[in-house]
Design an enzyme around this catalytic site. Structure first.
Site, mmCIF file in Angstrom:
data_model
loop_
_atom_site.group_PDB
_atom_site.id
_atom_site.type_symbol
_atom_site.label_atom_id
_atom_site.label_comp_id
_atom_site.label_asym_id
_atom_site.label_seq_id
_atom_site.Cartn_x
_atom_site.Cartn_y
_atom_site.Cartn_z
ATOM 1 C CD GLU A 171 5.939 65.370 41.557
ATOM 2 O OE1 GLU A 171 6.407 65.802 41.642
ATOM 3 O OE2 GLU A 171 5.705 64.864 39.883
ATOM 4 C CB ALA A 277 0.619 85.596 46.689
ATOM 5 C CB CYS A 285 0.705 68.533 36.814
ATOM 6 S SG CYS A 285 0.990 66.528 36.760
ATOM 7 N NE ARG A 362 7.942 66.392 36.662
ATOM 8 C CZ ARG A 362 7.203 65.302 35.889
ATOM 9 N NH1 ARG A 362 6.466 64.485 34.833
ATOM 10 N NH2 ARG A 362 6.848 65.423 37.328
HETATM 11 C C1 UGA Z 1 -0.976 69.023 40.177
HETATM 12 C C2 UGA Z 1 -2.567 68.650 41.365
HETATM 13 O O1 UGA Z 1 -2.453 69.826 42.186
HETATM 14 C C3 UGA Z 1 -2.848 67.511 41.678
HETATM 15 O O2 UGA Z 1 -4.143 66.869 41.660
HETATM 16 C C4 UGA Z 1 -2.659 66.486 39.847
HETATM 17 O O3 UGA Z 1 -3.576 65.567 40.062
HETATM 18 C C5 UGA Z 1 -1.330 66.988 39.752
HETATM 19 O O4 UGA Z 1 -0.653 68.742 39.196
HETATM 20 C C6 UGA Z 1 -1.539 65.916 38.031
HETATM 21 O O5 UGA Z 1 -2.242 66.334 36.694
HETATM 22 O O6 UGA Z 1 -0.996 64.733 38.152
HETATM 23 P P1 UGA Z 1 1.602 68.236 41.782
HETATM 24 O O7 UGA Z 1 1.606 68.545 40.473
HETATM 25 O O8 UGA Z 1 1.383 67.280 41.906
HETATM 26 O O9 UGA Z 1 -0.014 68.163 41.926
HETATM 27 O O10 UGA Z 1 1.527 69.682 42.161
HETATM 28 P P2 UGA Z 1 1.012 71.186 43.008
HETATM 29 O O11 UGA Z 1 0.176 71.040 44.682
HETATM 30 O O12 UGA Z 1 -0.220 71.375 42.743
HETATM 31 O O13 UGA Z 1 1.705 72.290 43.040
HETATM 32 C C7 UGA Z 1 1.356 73.185 42.025
HETATM 33 C C8 UGA Z 1 2.483 73.992 41.681
HETATM 34 O O14 UGA Z 1 1.296 75.097 41.961
HETATM 35 C C9 UGA Z 1 4.050 73.901 42.433
HETATM 36 O O15 UGA Z 1 5.138 74.928 41.857
HETATM 37 C C10 UGA Z 1 3.156 74.814 43.724
HETATM 38 O O16 UGA Z 1 4.020 75.624 44.483
HETATM 39 C C11 UGA Z 1 2.327 75.577 43.263
HETATM 40 N N1 UGA Z 1 1.117 76.302 44.083
HETATM 41 C C12 UGA Z 1 0.366 75.449 45.088
HETATM 42 C C13 UGA Z 1 1.655 77.745 44.569
HETATM 43 O O17 UGA Z 1 1.815 78.529 44.172
HETATM 44 N N2 UGA Z 1 0.361 78.332 45.816
HETATM 45 C C14 UGA Z 1 -0.652 77.809 45.459
HETATM 46 O O18 UGA Z 1 -1.389 78.230 46.774
HETATM 47 C C15 UGA Z 1 -1.084 76.413 45.787
#
Ligand code: UGA
Length: 464
Positions: A171, A277, A285, A362
């Site tokens: 997203e 962190a 997801c 979410r």
């Molecule tokens: C995630 C995956 O990254 C996608 O590849 C996948 O297609 C998608 O789920 C899905 O299953 O449809 P998304 O949920 O959009 O994508 O979000 P992310 O960018 O992965 O971030 C997820 C969470 O991790 C967020 O709360 C973000 O703040 C956190 N995060 C991310 C961290 O706390 N530290 C990081 O270094 C990176």
């Protein structure tokens, strides 16, 4: 920056007509982007209000670049939306199932009822051989079950086949991830289906060729295609919980987890992504996918090998109480066995969404922590650039304001929780003049601590 395609390919001879069932983030983005790639597309959903919005050119979600692409492709006539499954069944050669697979109420496994209803509905209306391709994130084994459902609900002898093709879009970067993916993965059960899936993805590969890029294609079996997706999300979640565990260690030893992440990230075997962190991961997801994977592994008798995922989940959820303690420390309130008493503490709370550049709340760690602070009787005033409406209906006990200035006016503690650009670029001196006390919790780990302390702030980051 997301780039649309200047000139979509006019070569439509090998372009199957495509439907996307379920117009959430996933299905809607795919429908719009595949129309942009030159395919004739129909988007289907049971939610009439949502379909009406899409059909009239209004994107009911916040996703950069997509509103323009929606309007453009409705105008070309290649893209339309419907609630009529009969229309969908008649129109498309390939049907992508993009419905949600939420966590089951009170359990860790995935709820497949939307998959079941969409497949059964569609199958009952099919009159010719087509390919049904799963895109939703599912427990391994779902594709075979979907094939059984299709066989049971399509007219005898139609020979409708099921394939699988996971998606990896993030997203806030969704349009880019669909038009310019870093890989394509699919599974087919026959030569016919394999050819059709090649045709479906041809537009992406042609665009890549024009832009002098390569997109690797992995063709595999159904089980692997299903597993690739959950494996990827489990791996990403593990990276985040790993760095958050290191943050805990840094906190008790005086280390700096941001420097640590940078230093290990230079090793290409480790990589520097997903090592930020902070307050933990959330969204629709990662949290539910690791729980579903662990539950499915248990059902299949290999649960022990996946116990670490329960710990990845636990490390992640623990962030929330840790952050509440940090806020209490900043406000100089002791934390007892039932948490701190924060009555009378005015908290400027910046961010409610699960990450920046989305309106999605979410399983948002930021929103969950805001609610905990409120439960500790803090006066929590929340501002978020796009997520206010969604946050308001999910957490009515919080106060919401429409500007950053209103949120920070007279605050005793500022909590900067979601790295929106508007927050990352805050100026310590200008902000200092608006608050009652210069105390900041940097839940994003985005600021230079020295800059803030120089301007008289008591700064607290995560693991630094
Ligand atoms: C995630 C995956 O990254 C996608 O590849 C996948 O297609 C998608 O789920 C899905 O299953 O449809 P998304 O949920 O959009 O994508 O979000 P992310 O960018 O992965 O971030 C997820 C969470 O991790 C967020 O709360 C973000 O703040 C956190 N995060 C991310 C961290 O706390 N530290 C990081 O270094 C990176």
């Amino acid at each position: 920056m997301v780039n649309a395609i200047q000139t979509p390919s006019q070569n439509t001879t090998t372009r199957p007509r495509i439907s996307f069932l379920g117009c959430g983030y996933l299905g809607a983005t795919y429908a719009i982007c595949f129309a942009e790639l030159g395919y004739e597309v129909i988007g289907y959903d049971v939610d009439a209000a949502k379909i009406e919005a899409f059909a009239s050119g209004v994107l009911p979600i916040h996703e950069p670049g997509l509103p323009e692409l929606l309007k453009k492709n409705l105008e070309t006539g290649r893209l339309r939306f419907t609630t009529d499954v009969k229309d969908v069944a008649e129109f498309a050669d390939v049907h992508f199932i993009c419905v949600g697979t939420p966590q089951r109420q009170g359990e860790h496994g995935a709820d497949l009822s939307y998959i079941e209803s969409s497949v059964v509905e569609l199958s009952a209306h099919l009159t010719r051989k087509v390919l049904i391709v799963g895109k939703s994130t599912v427990p391994v084994g779902t594709a075979s079950w979907v094939q059984e459902l299709v066989d049971r609900h399509t007219p005898e002898g139609l020979g409708v086949e099921v394939g699988w093709s996971p998606e990896f879009l993030q997203e806030s970067n969704a349009m880019h991830d669909v038009l310019r993916p870093n890989r394509i993965v699919y599974a087919a059960q026959s030569e016919w289906a394999s050819r059709l899936l090649k045709d479906v993805h041809r537009g992406i590969l042609e665009l890549a060729a024009v832009e002098d890029r390569e997109v690797p294609v992995v063709e595999t079996d159904l089980a692997t295609a299903e597993l690739v997706k959950v494996a990827a999300n489990a791996f990403l979640s593990t990276k985040i919980s790993f760095i958050n565990a290191m943050a805990d260690l840094c906190e008790v030893t005086g280390g700096d987890v941001a420097d640590l992440a940078k230093a290990i990230g230079y090793d290409q075997r480790i990589g520097n992504k997903f090592l930020r962190a902070g307050i933990g991961f959330g969204g629709g997801c990662l949290p539910k996918d690791i729980r579903a994977l662990s539950a499915r592994a248990g059902e299949l008798g290999v649960g022990e090998s996946f116990r670490f995922l329960d710990e990845v989940d636990a490390v992640n959820t623990r962030r929330r109480s840790q952050v509440v303690r940090h806020v209490a420390d900043l406000a100089e309130r002791p934390t007892g066995p039932n948490g701190p008493d924060l009555s009378g503490v005015r908290v400027a709370y910046l961010g409610a969404t699960f990450k920046p550049d989305t309106d999605d709340i979410r399983d948002s760690p930021a929103l969950a922590i805001a609610r905990r602070l409120r439960a500790c009787r803090a006066d929590v005033v929340v501002y978020d650039p796009e997520g206010l409406e969604n946050a308001k209906s999910a957490a009515p006990e919080l106060s919401f304001v429409k500007t950053l200035a209103e949120a920070v006016a007279g605050a005793d503690v500022v909590c900067a929780m979601v790295p929106w650009e508007e927050f990352r670029t805050l100026d310590p001196e200008a902000l200092g003049q608006q608050v009652a006390e210069r105390r900041i919790l940097d839940g994003m780990n985005a600021f230079d601590p020295a800059q803030w302390t120089k301007h008289g702030w008591t700064y607290k980051g995560i693991g630094r």
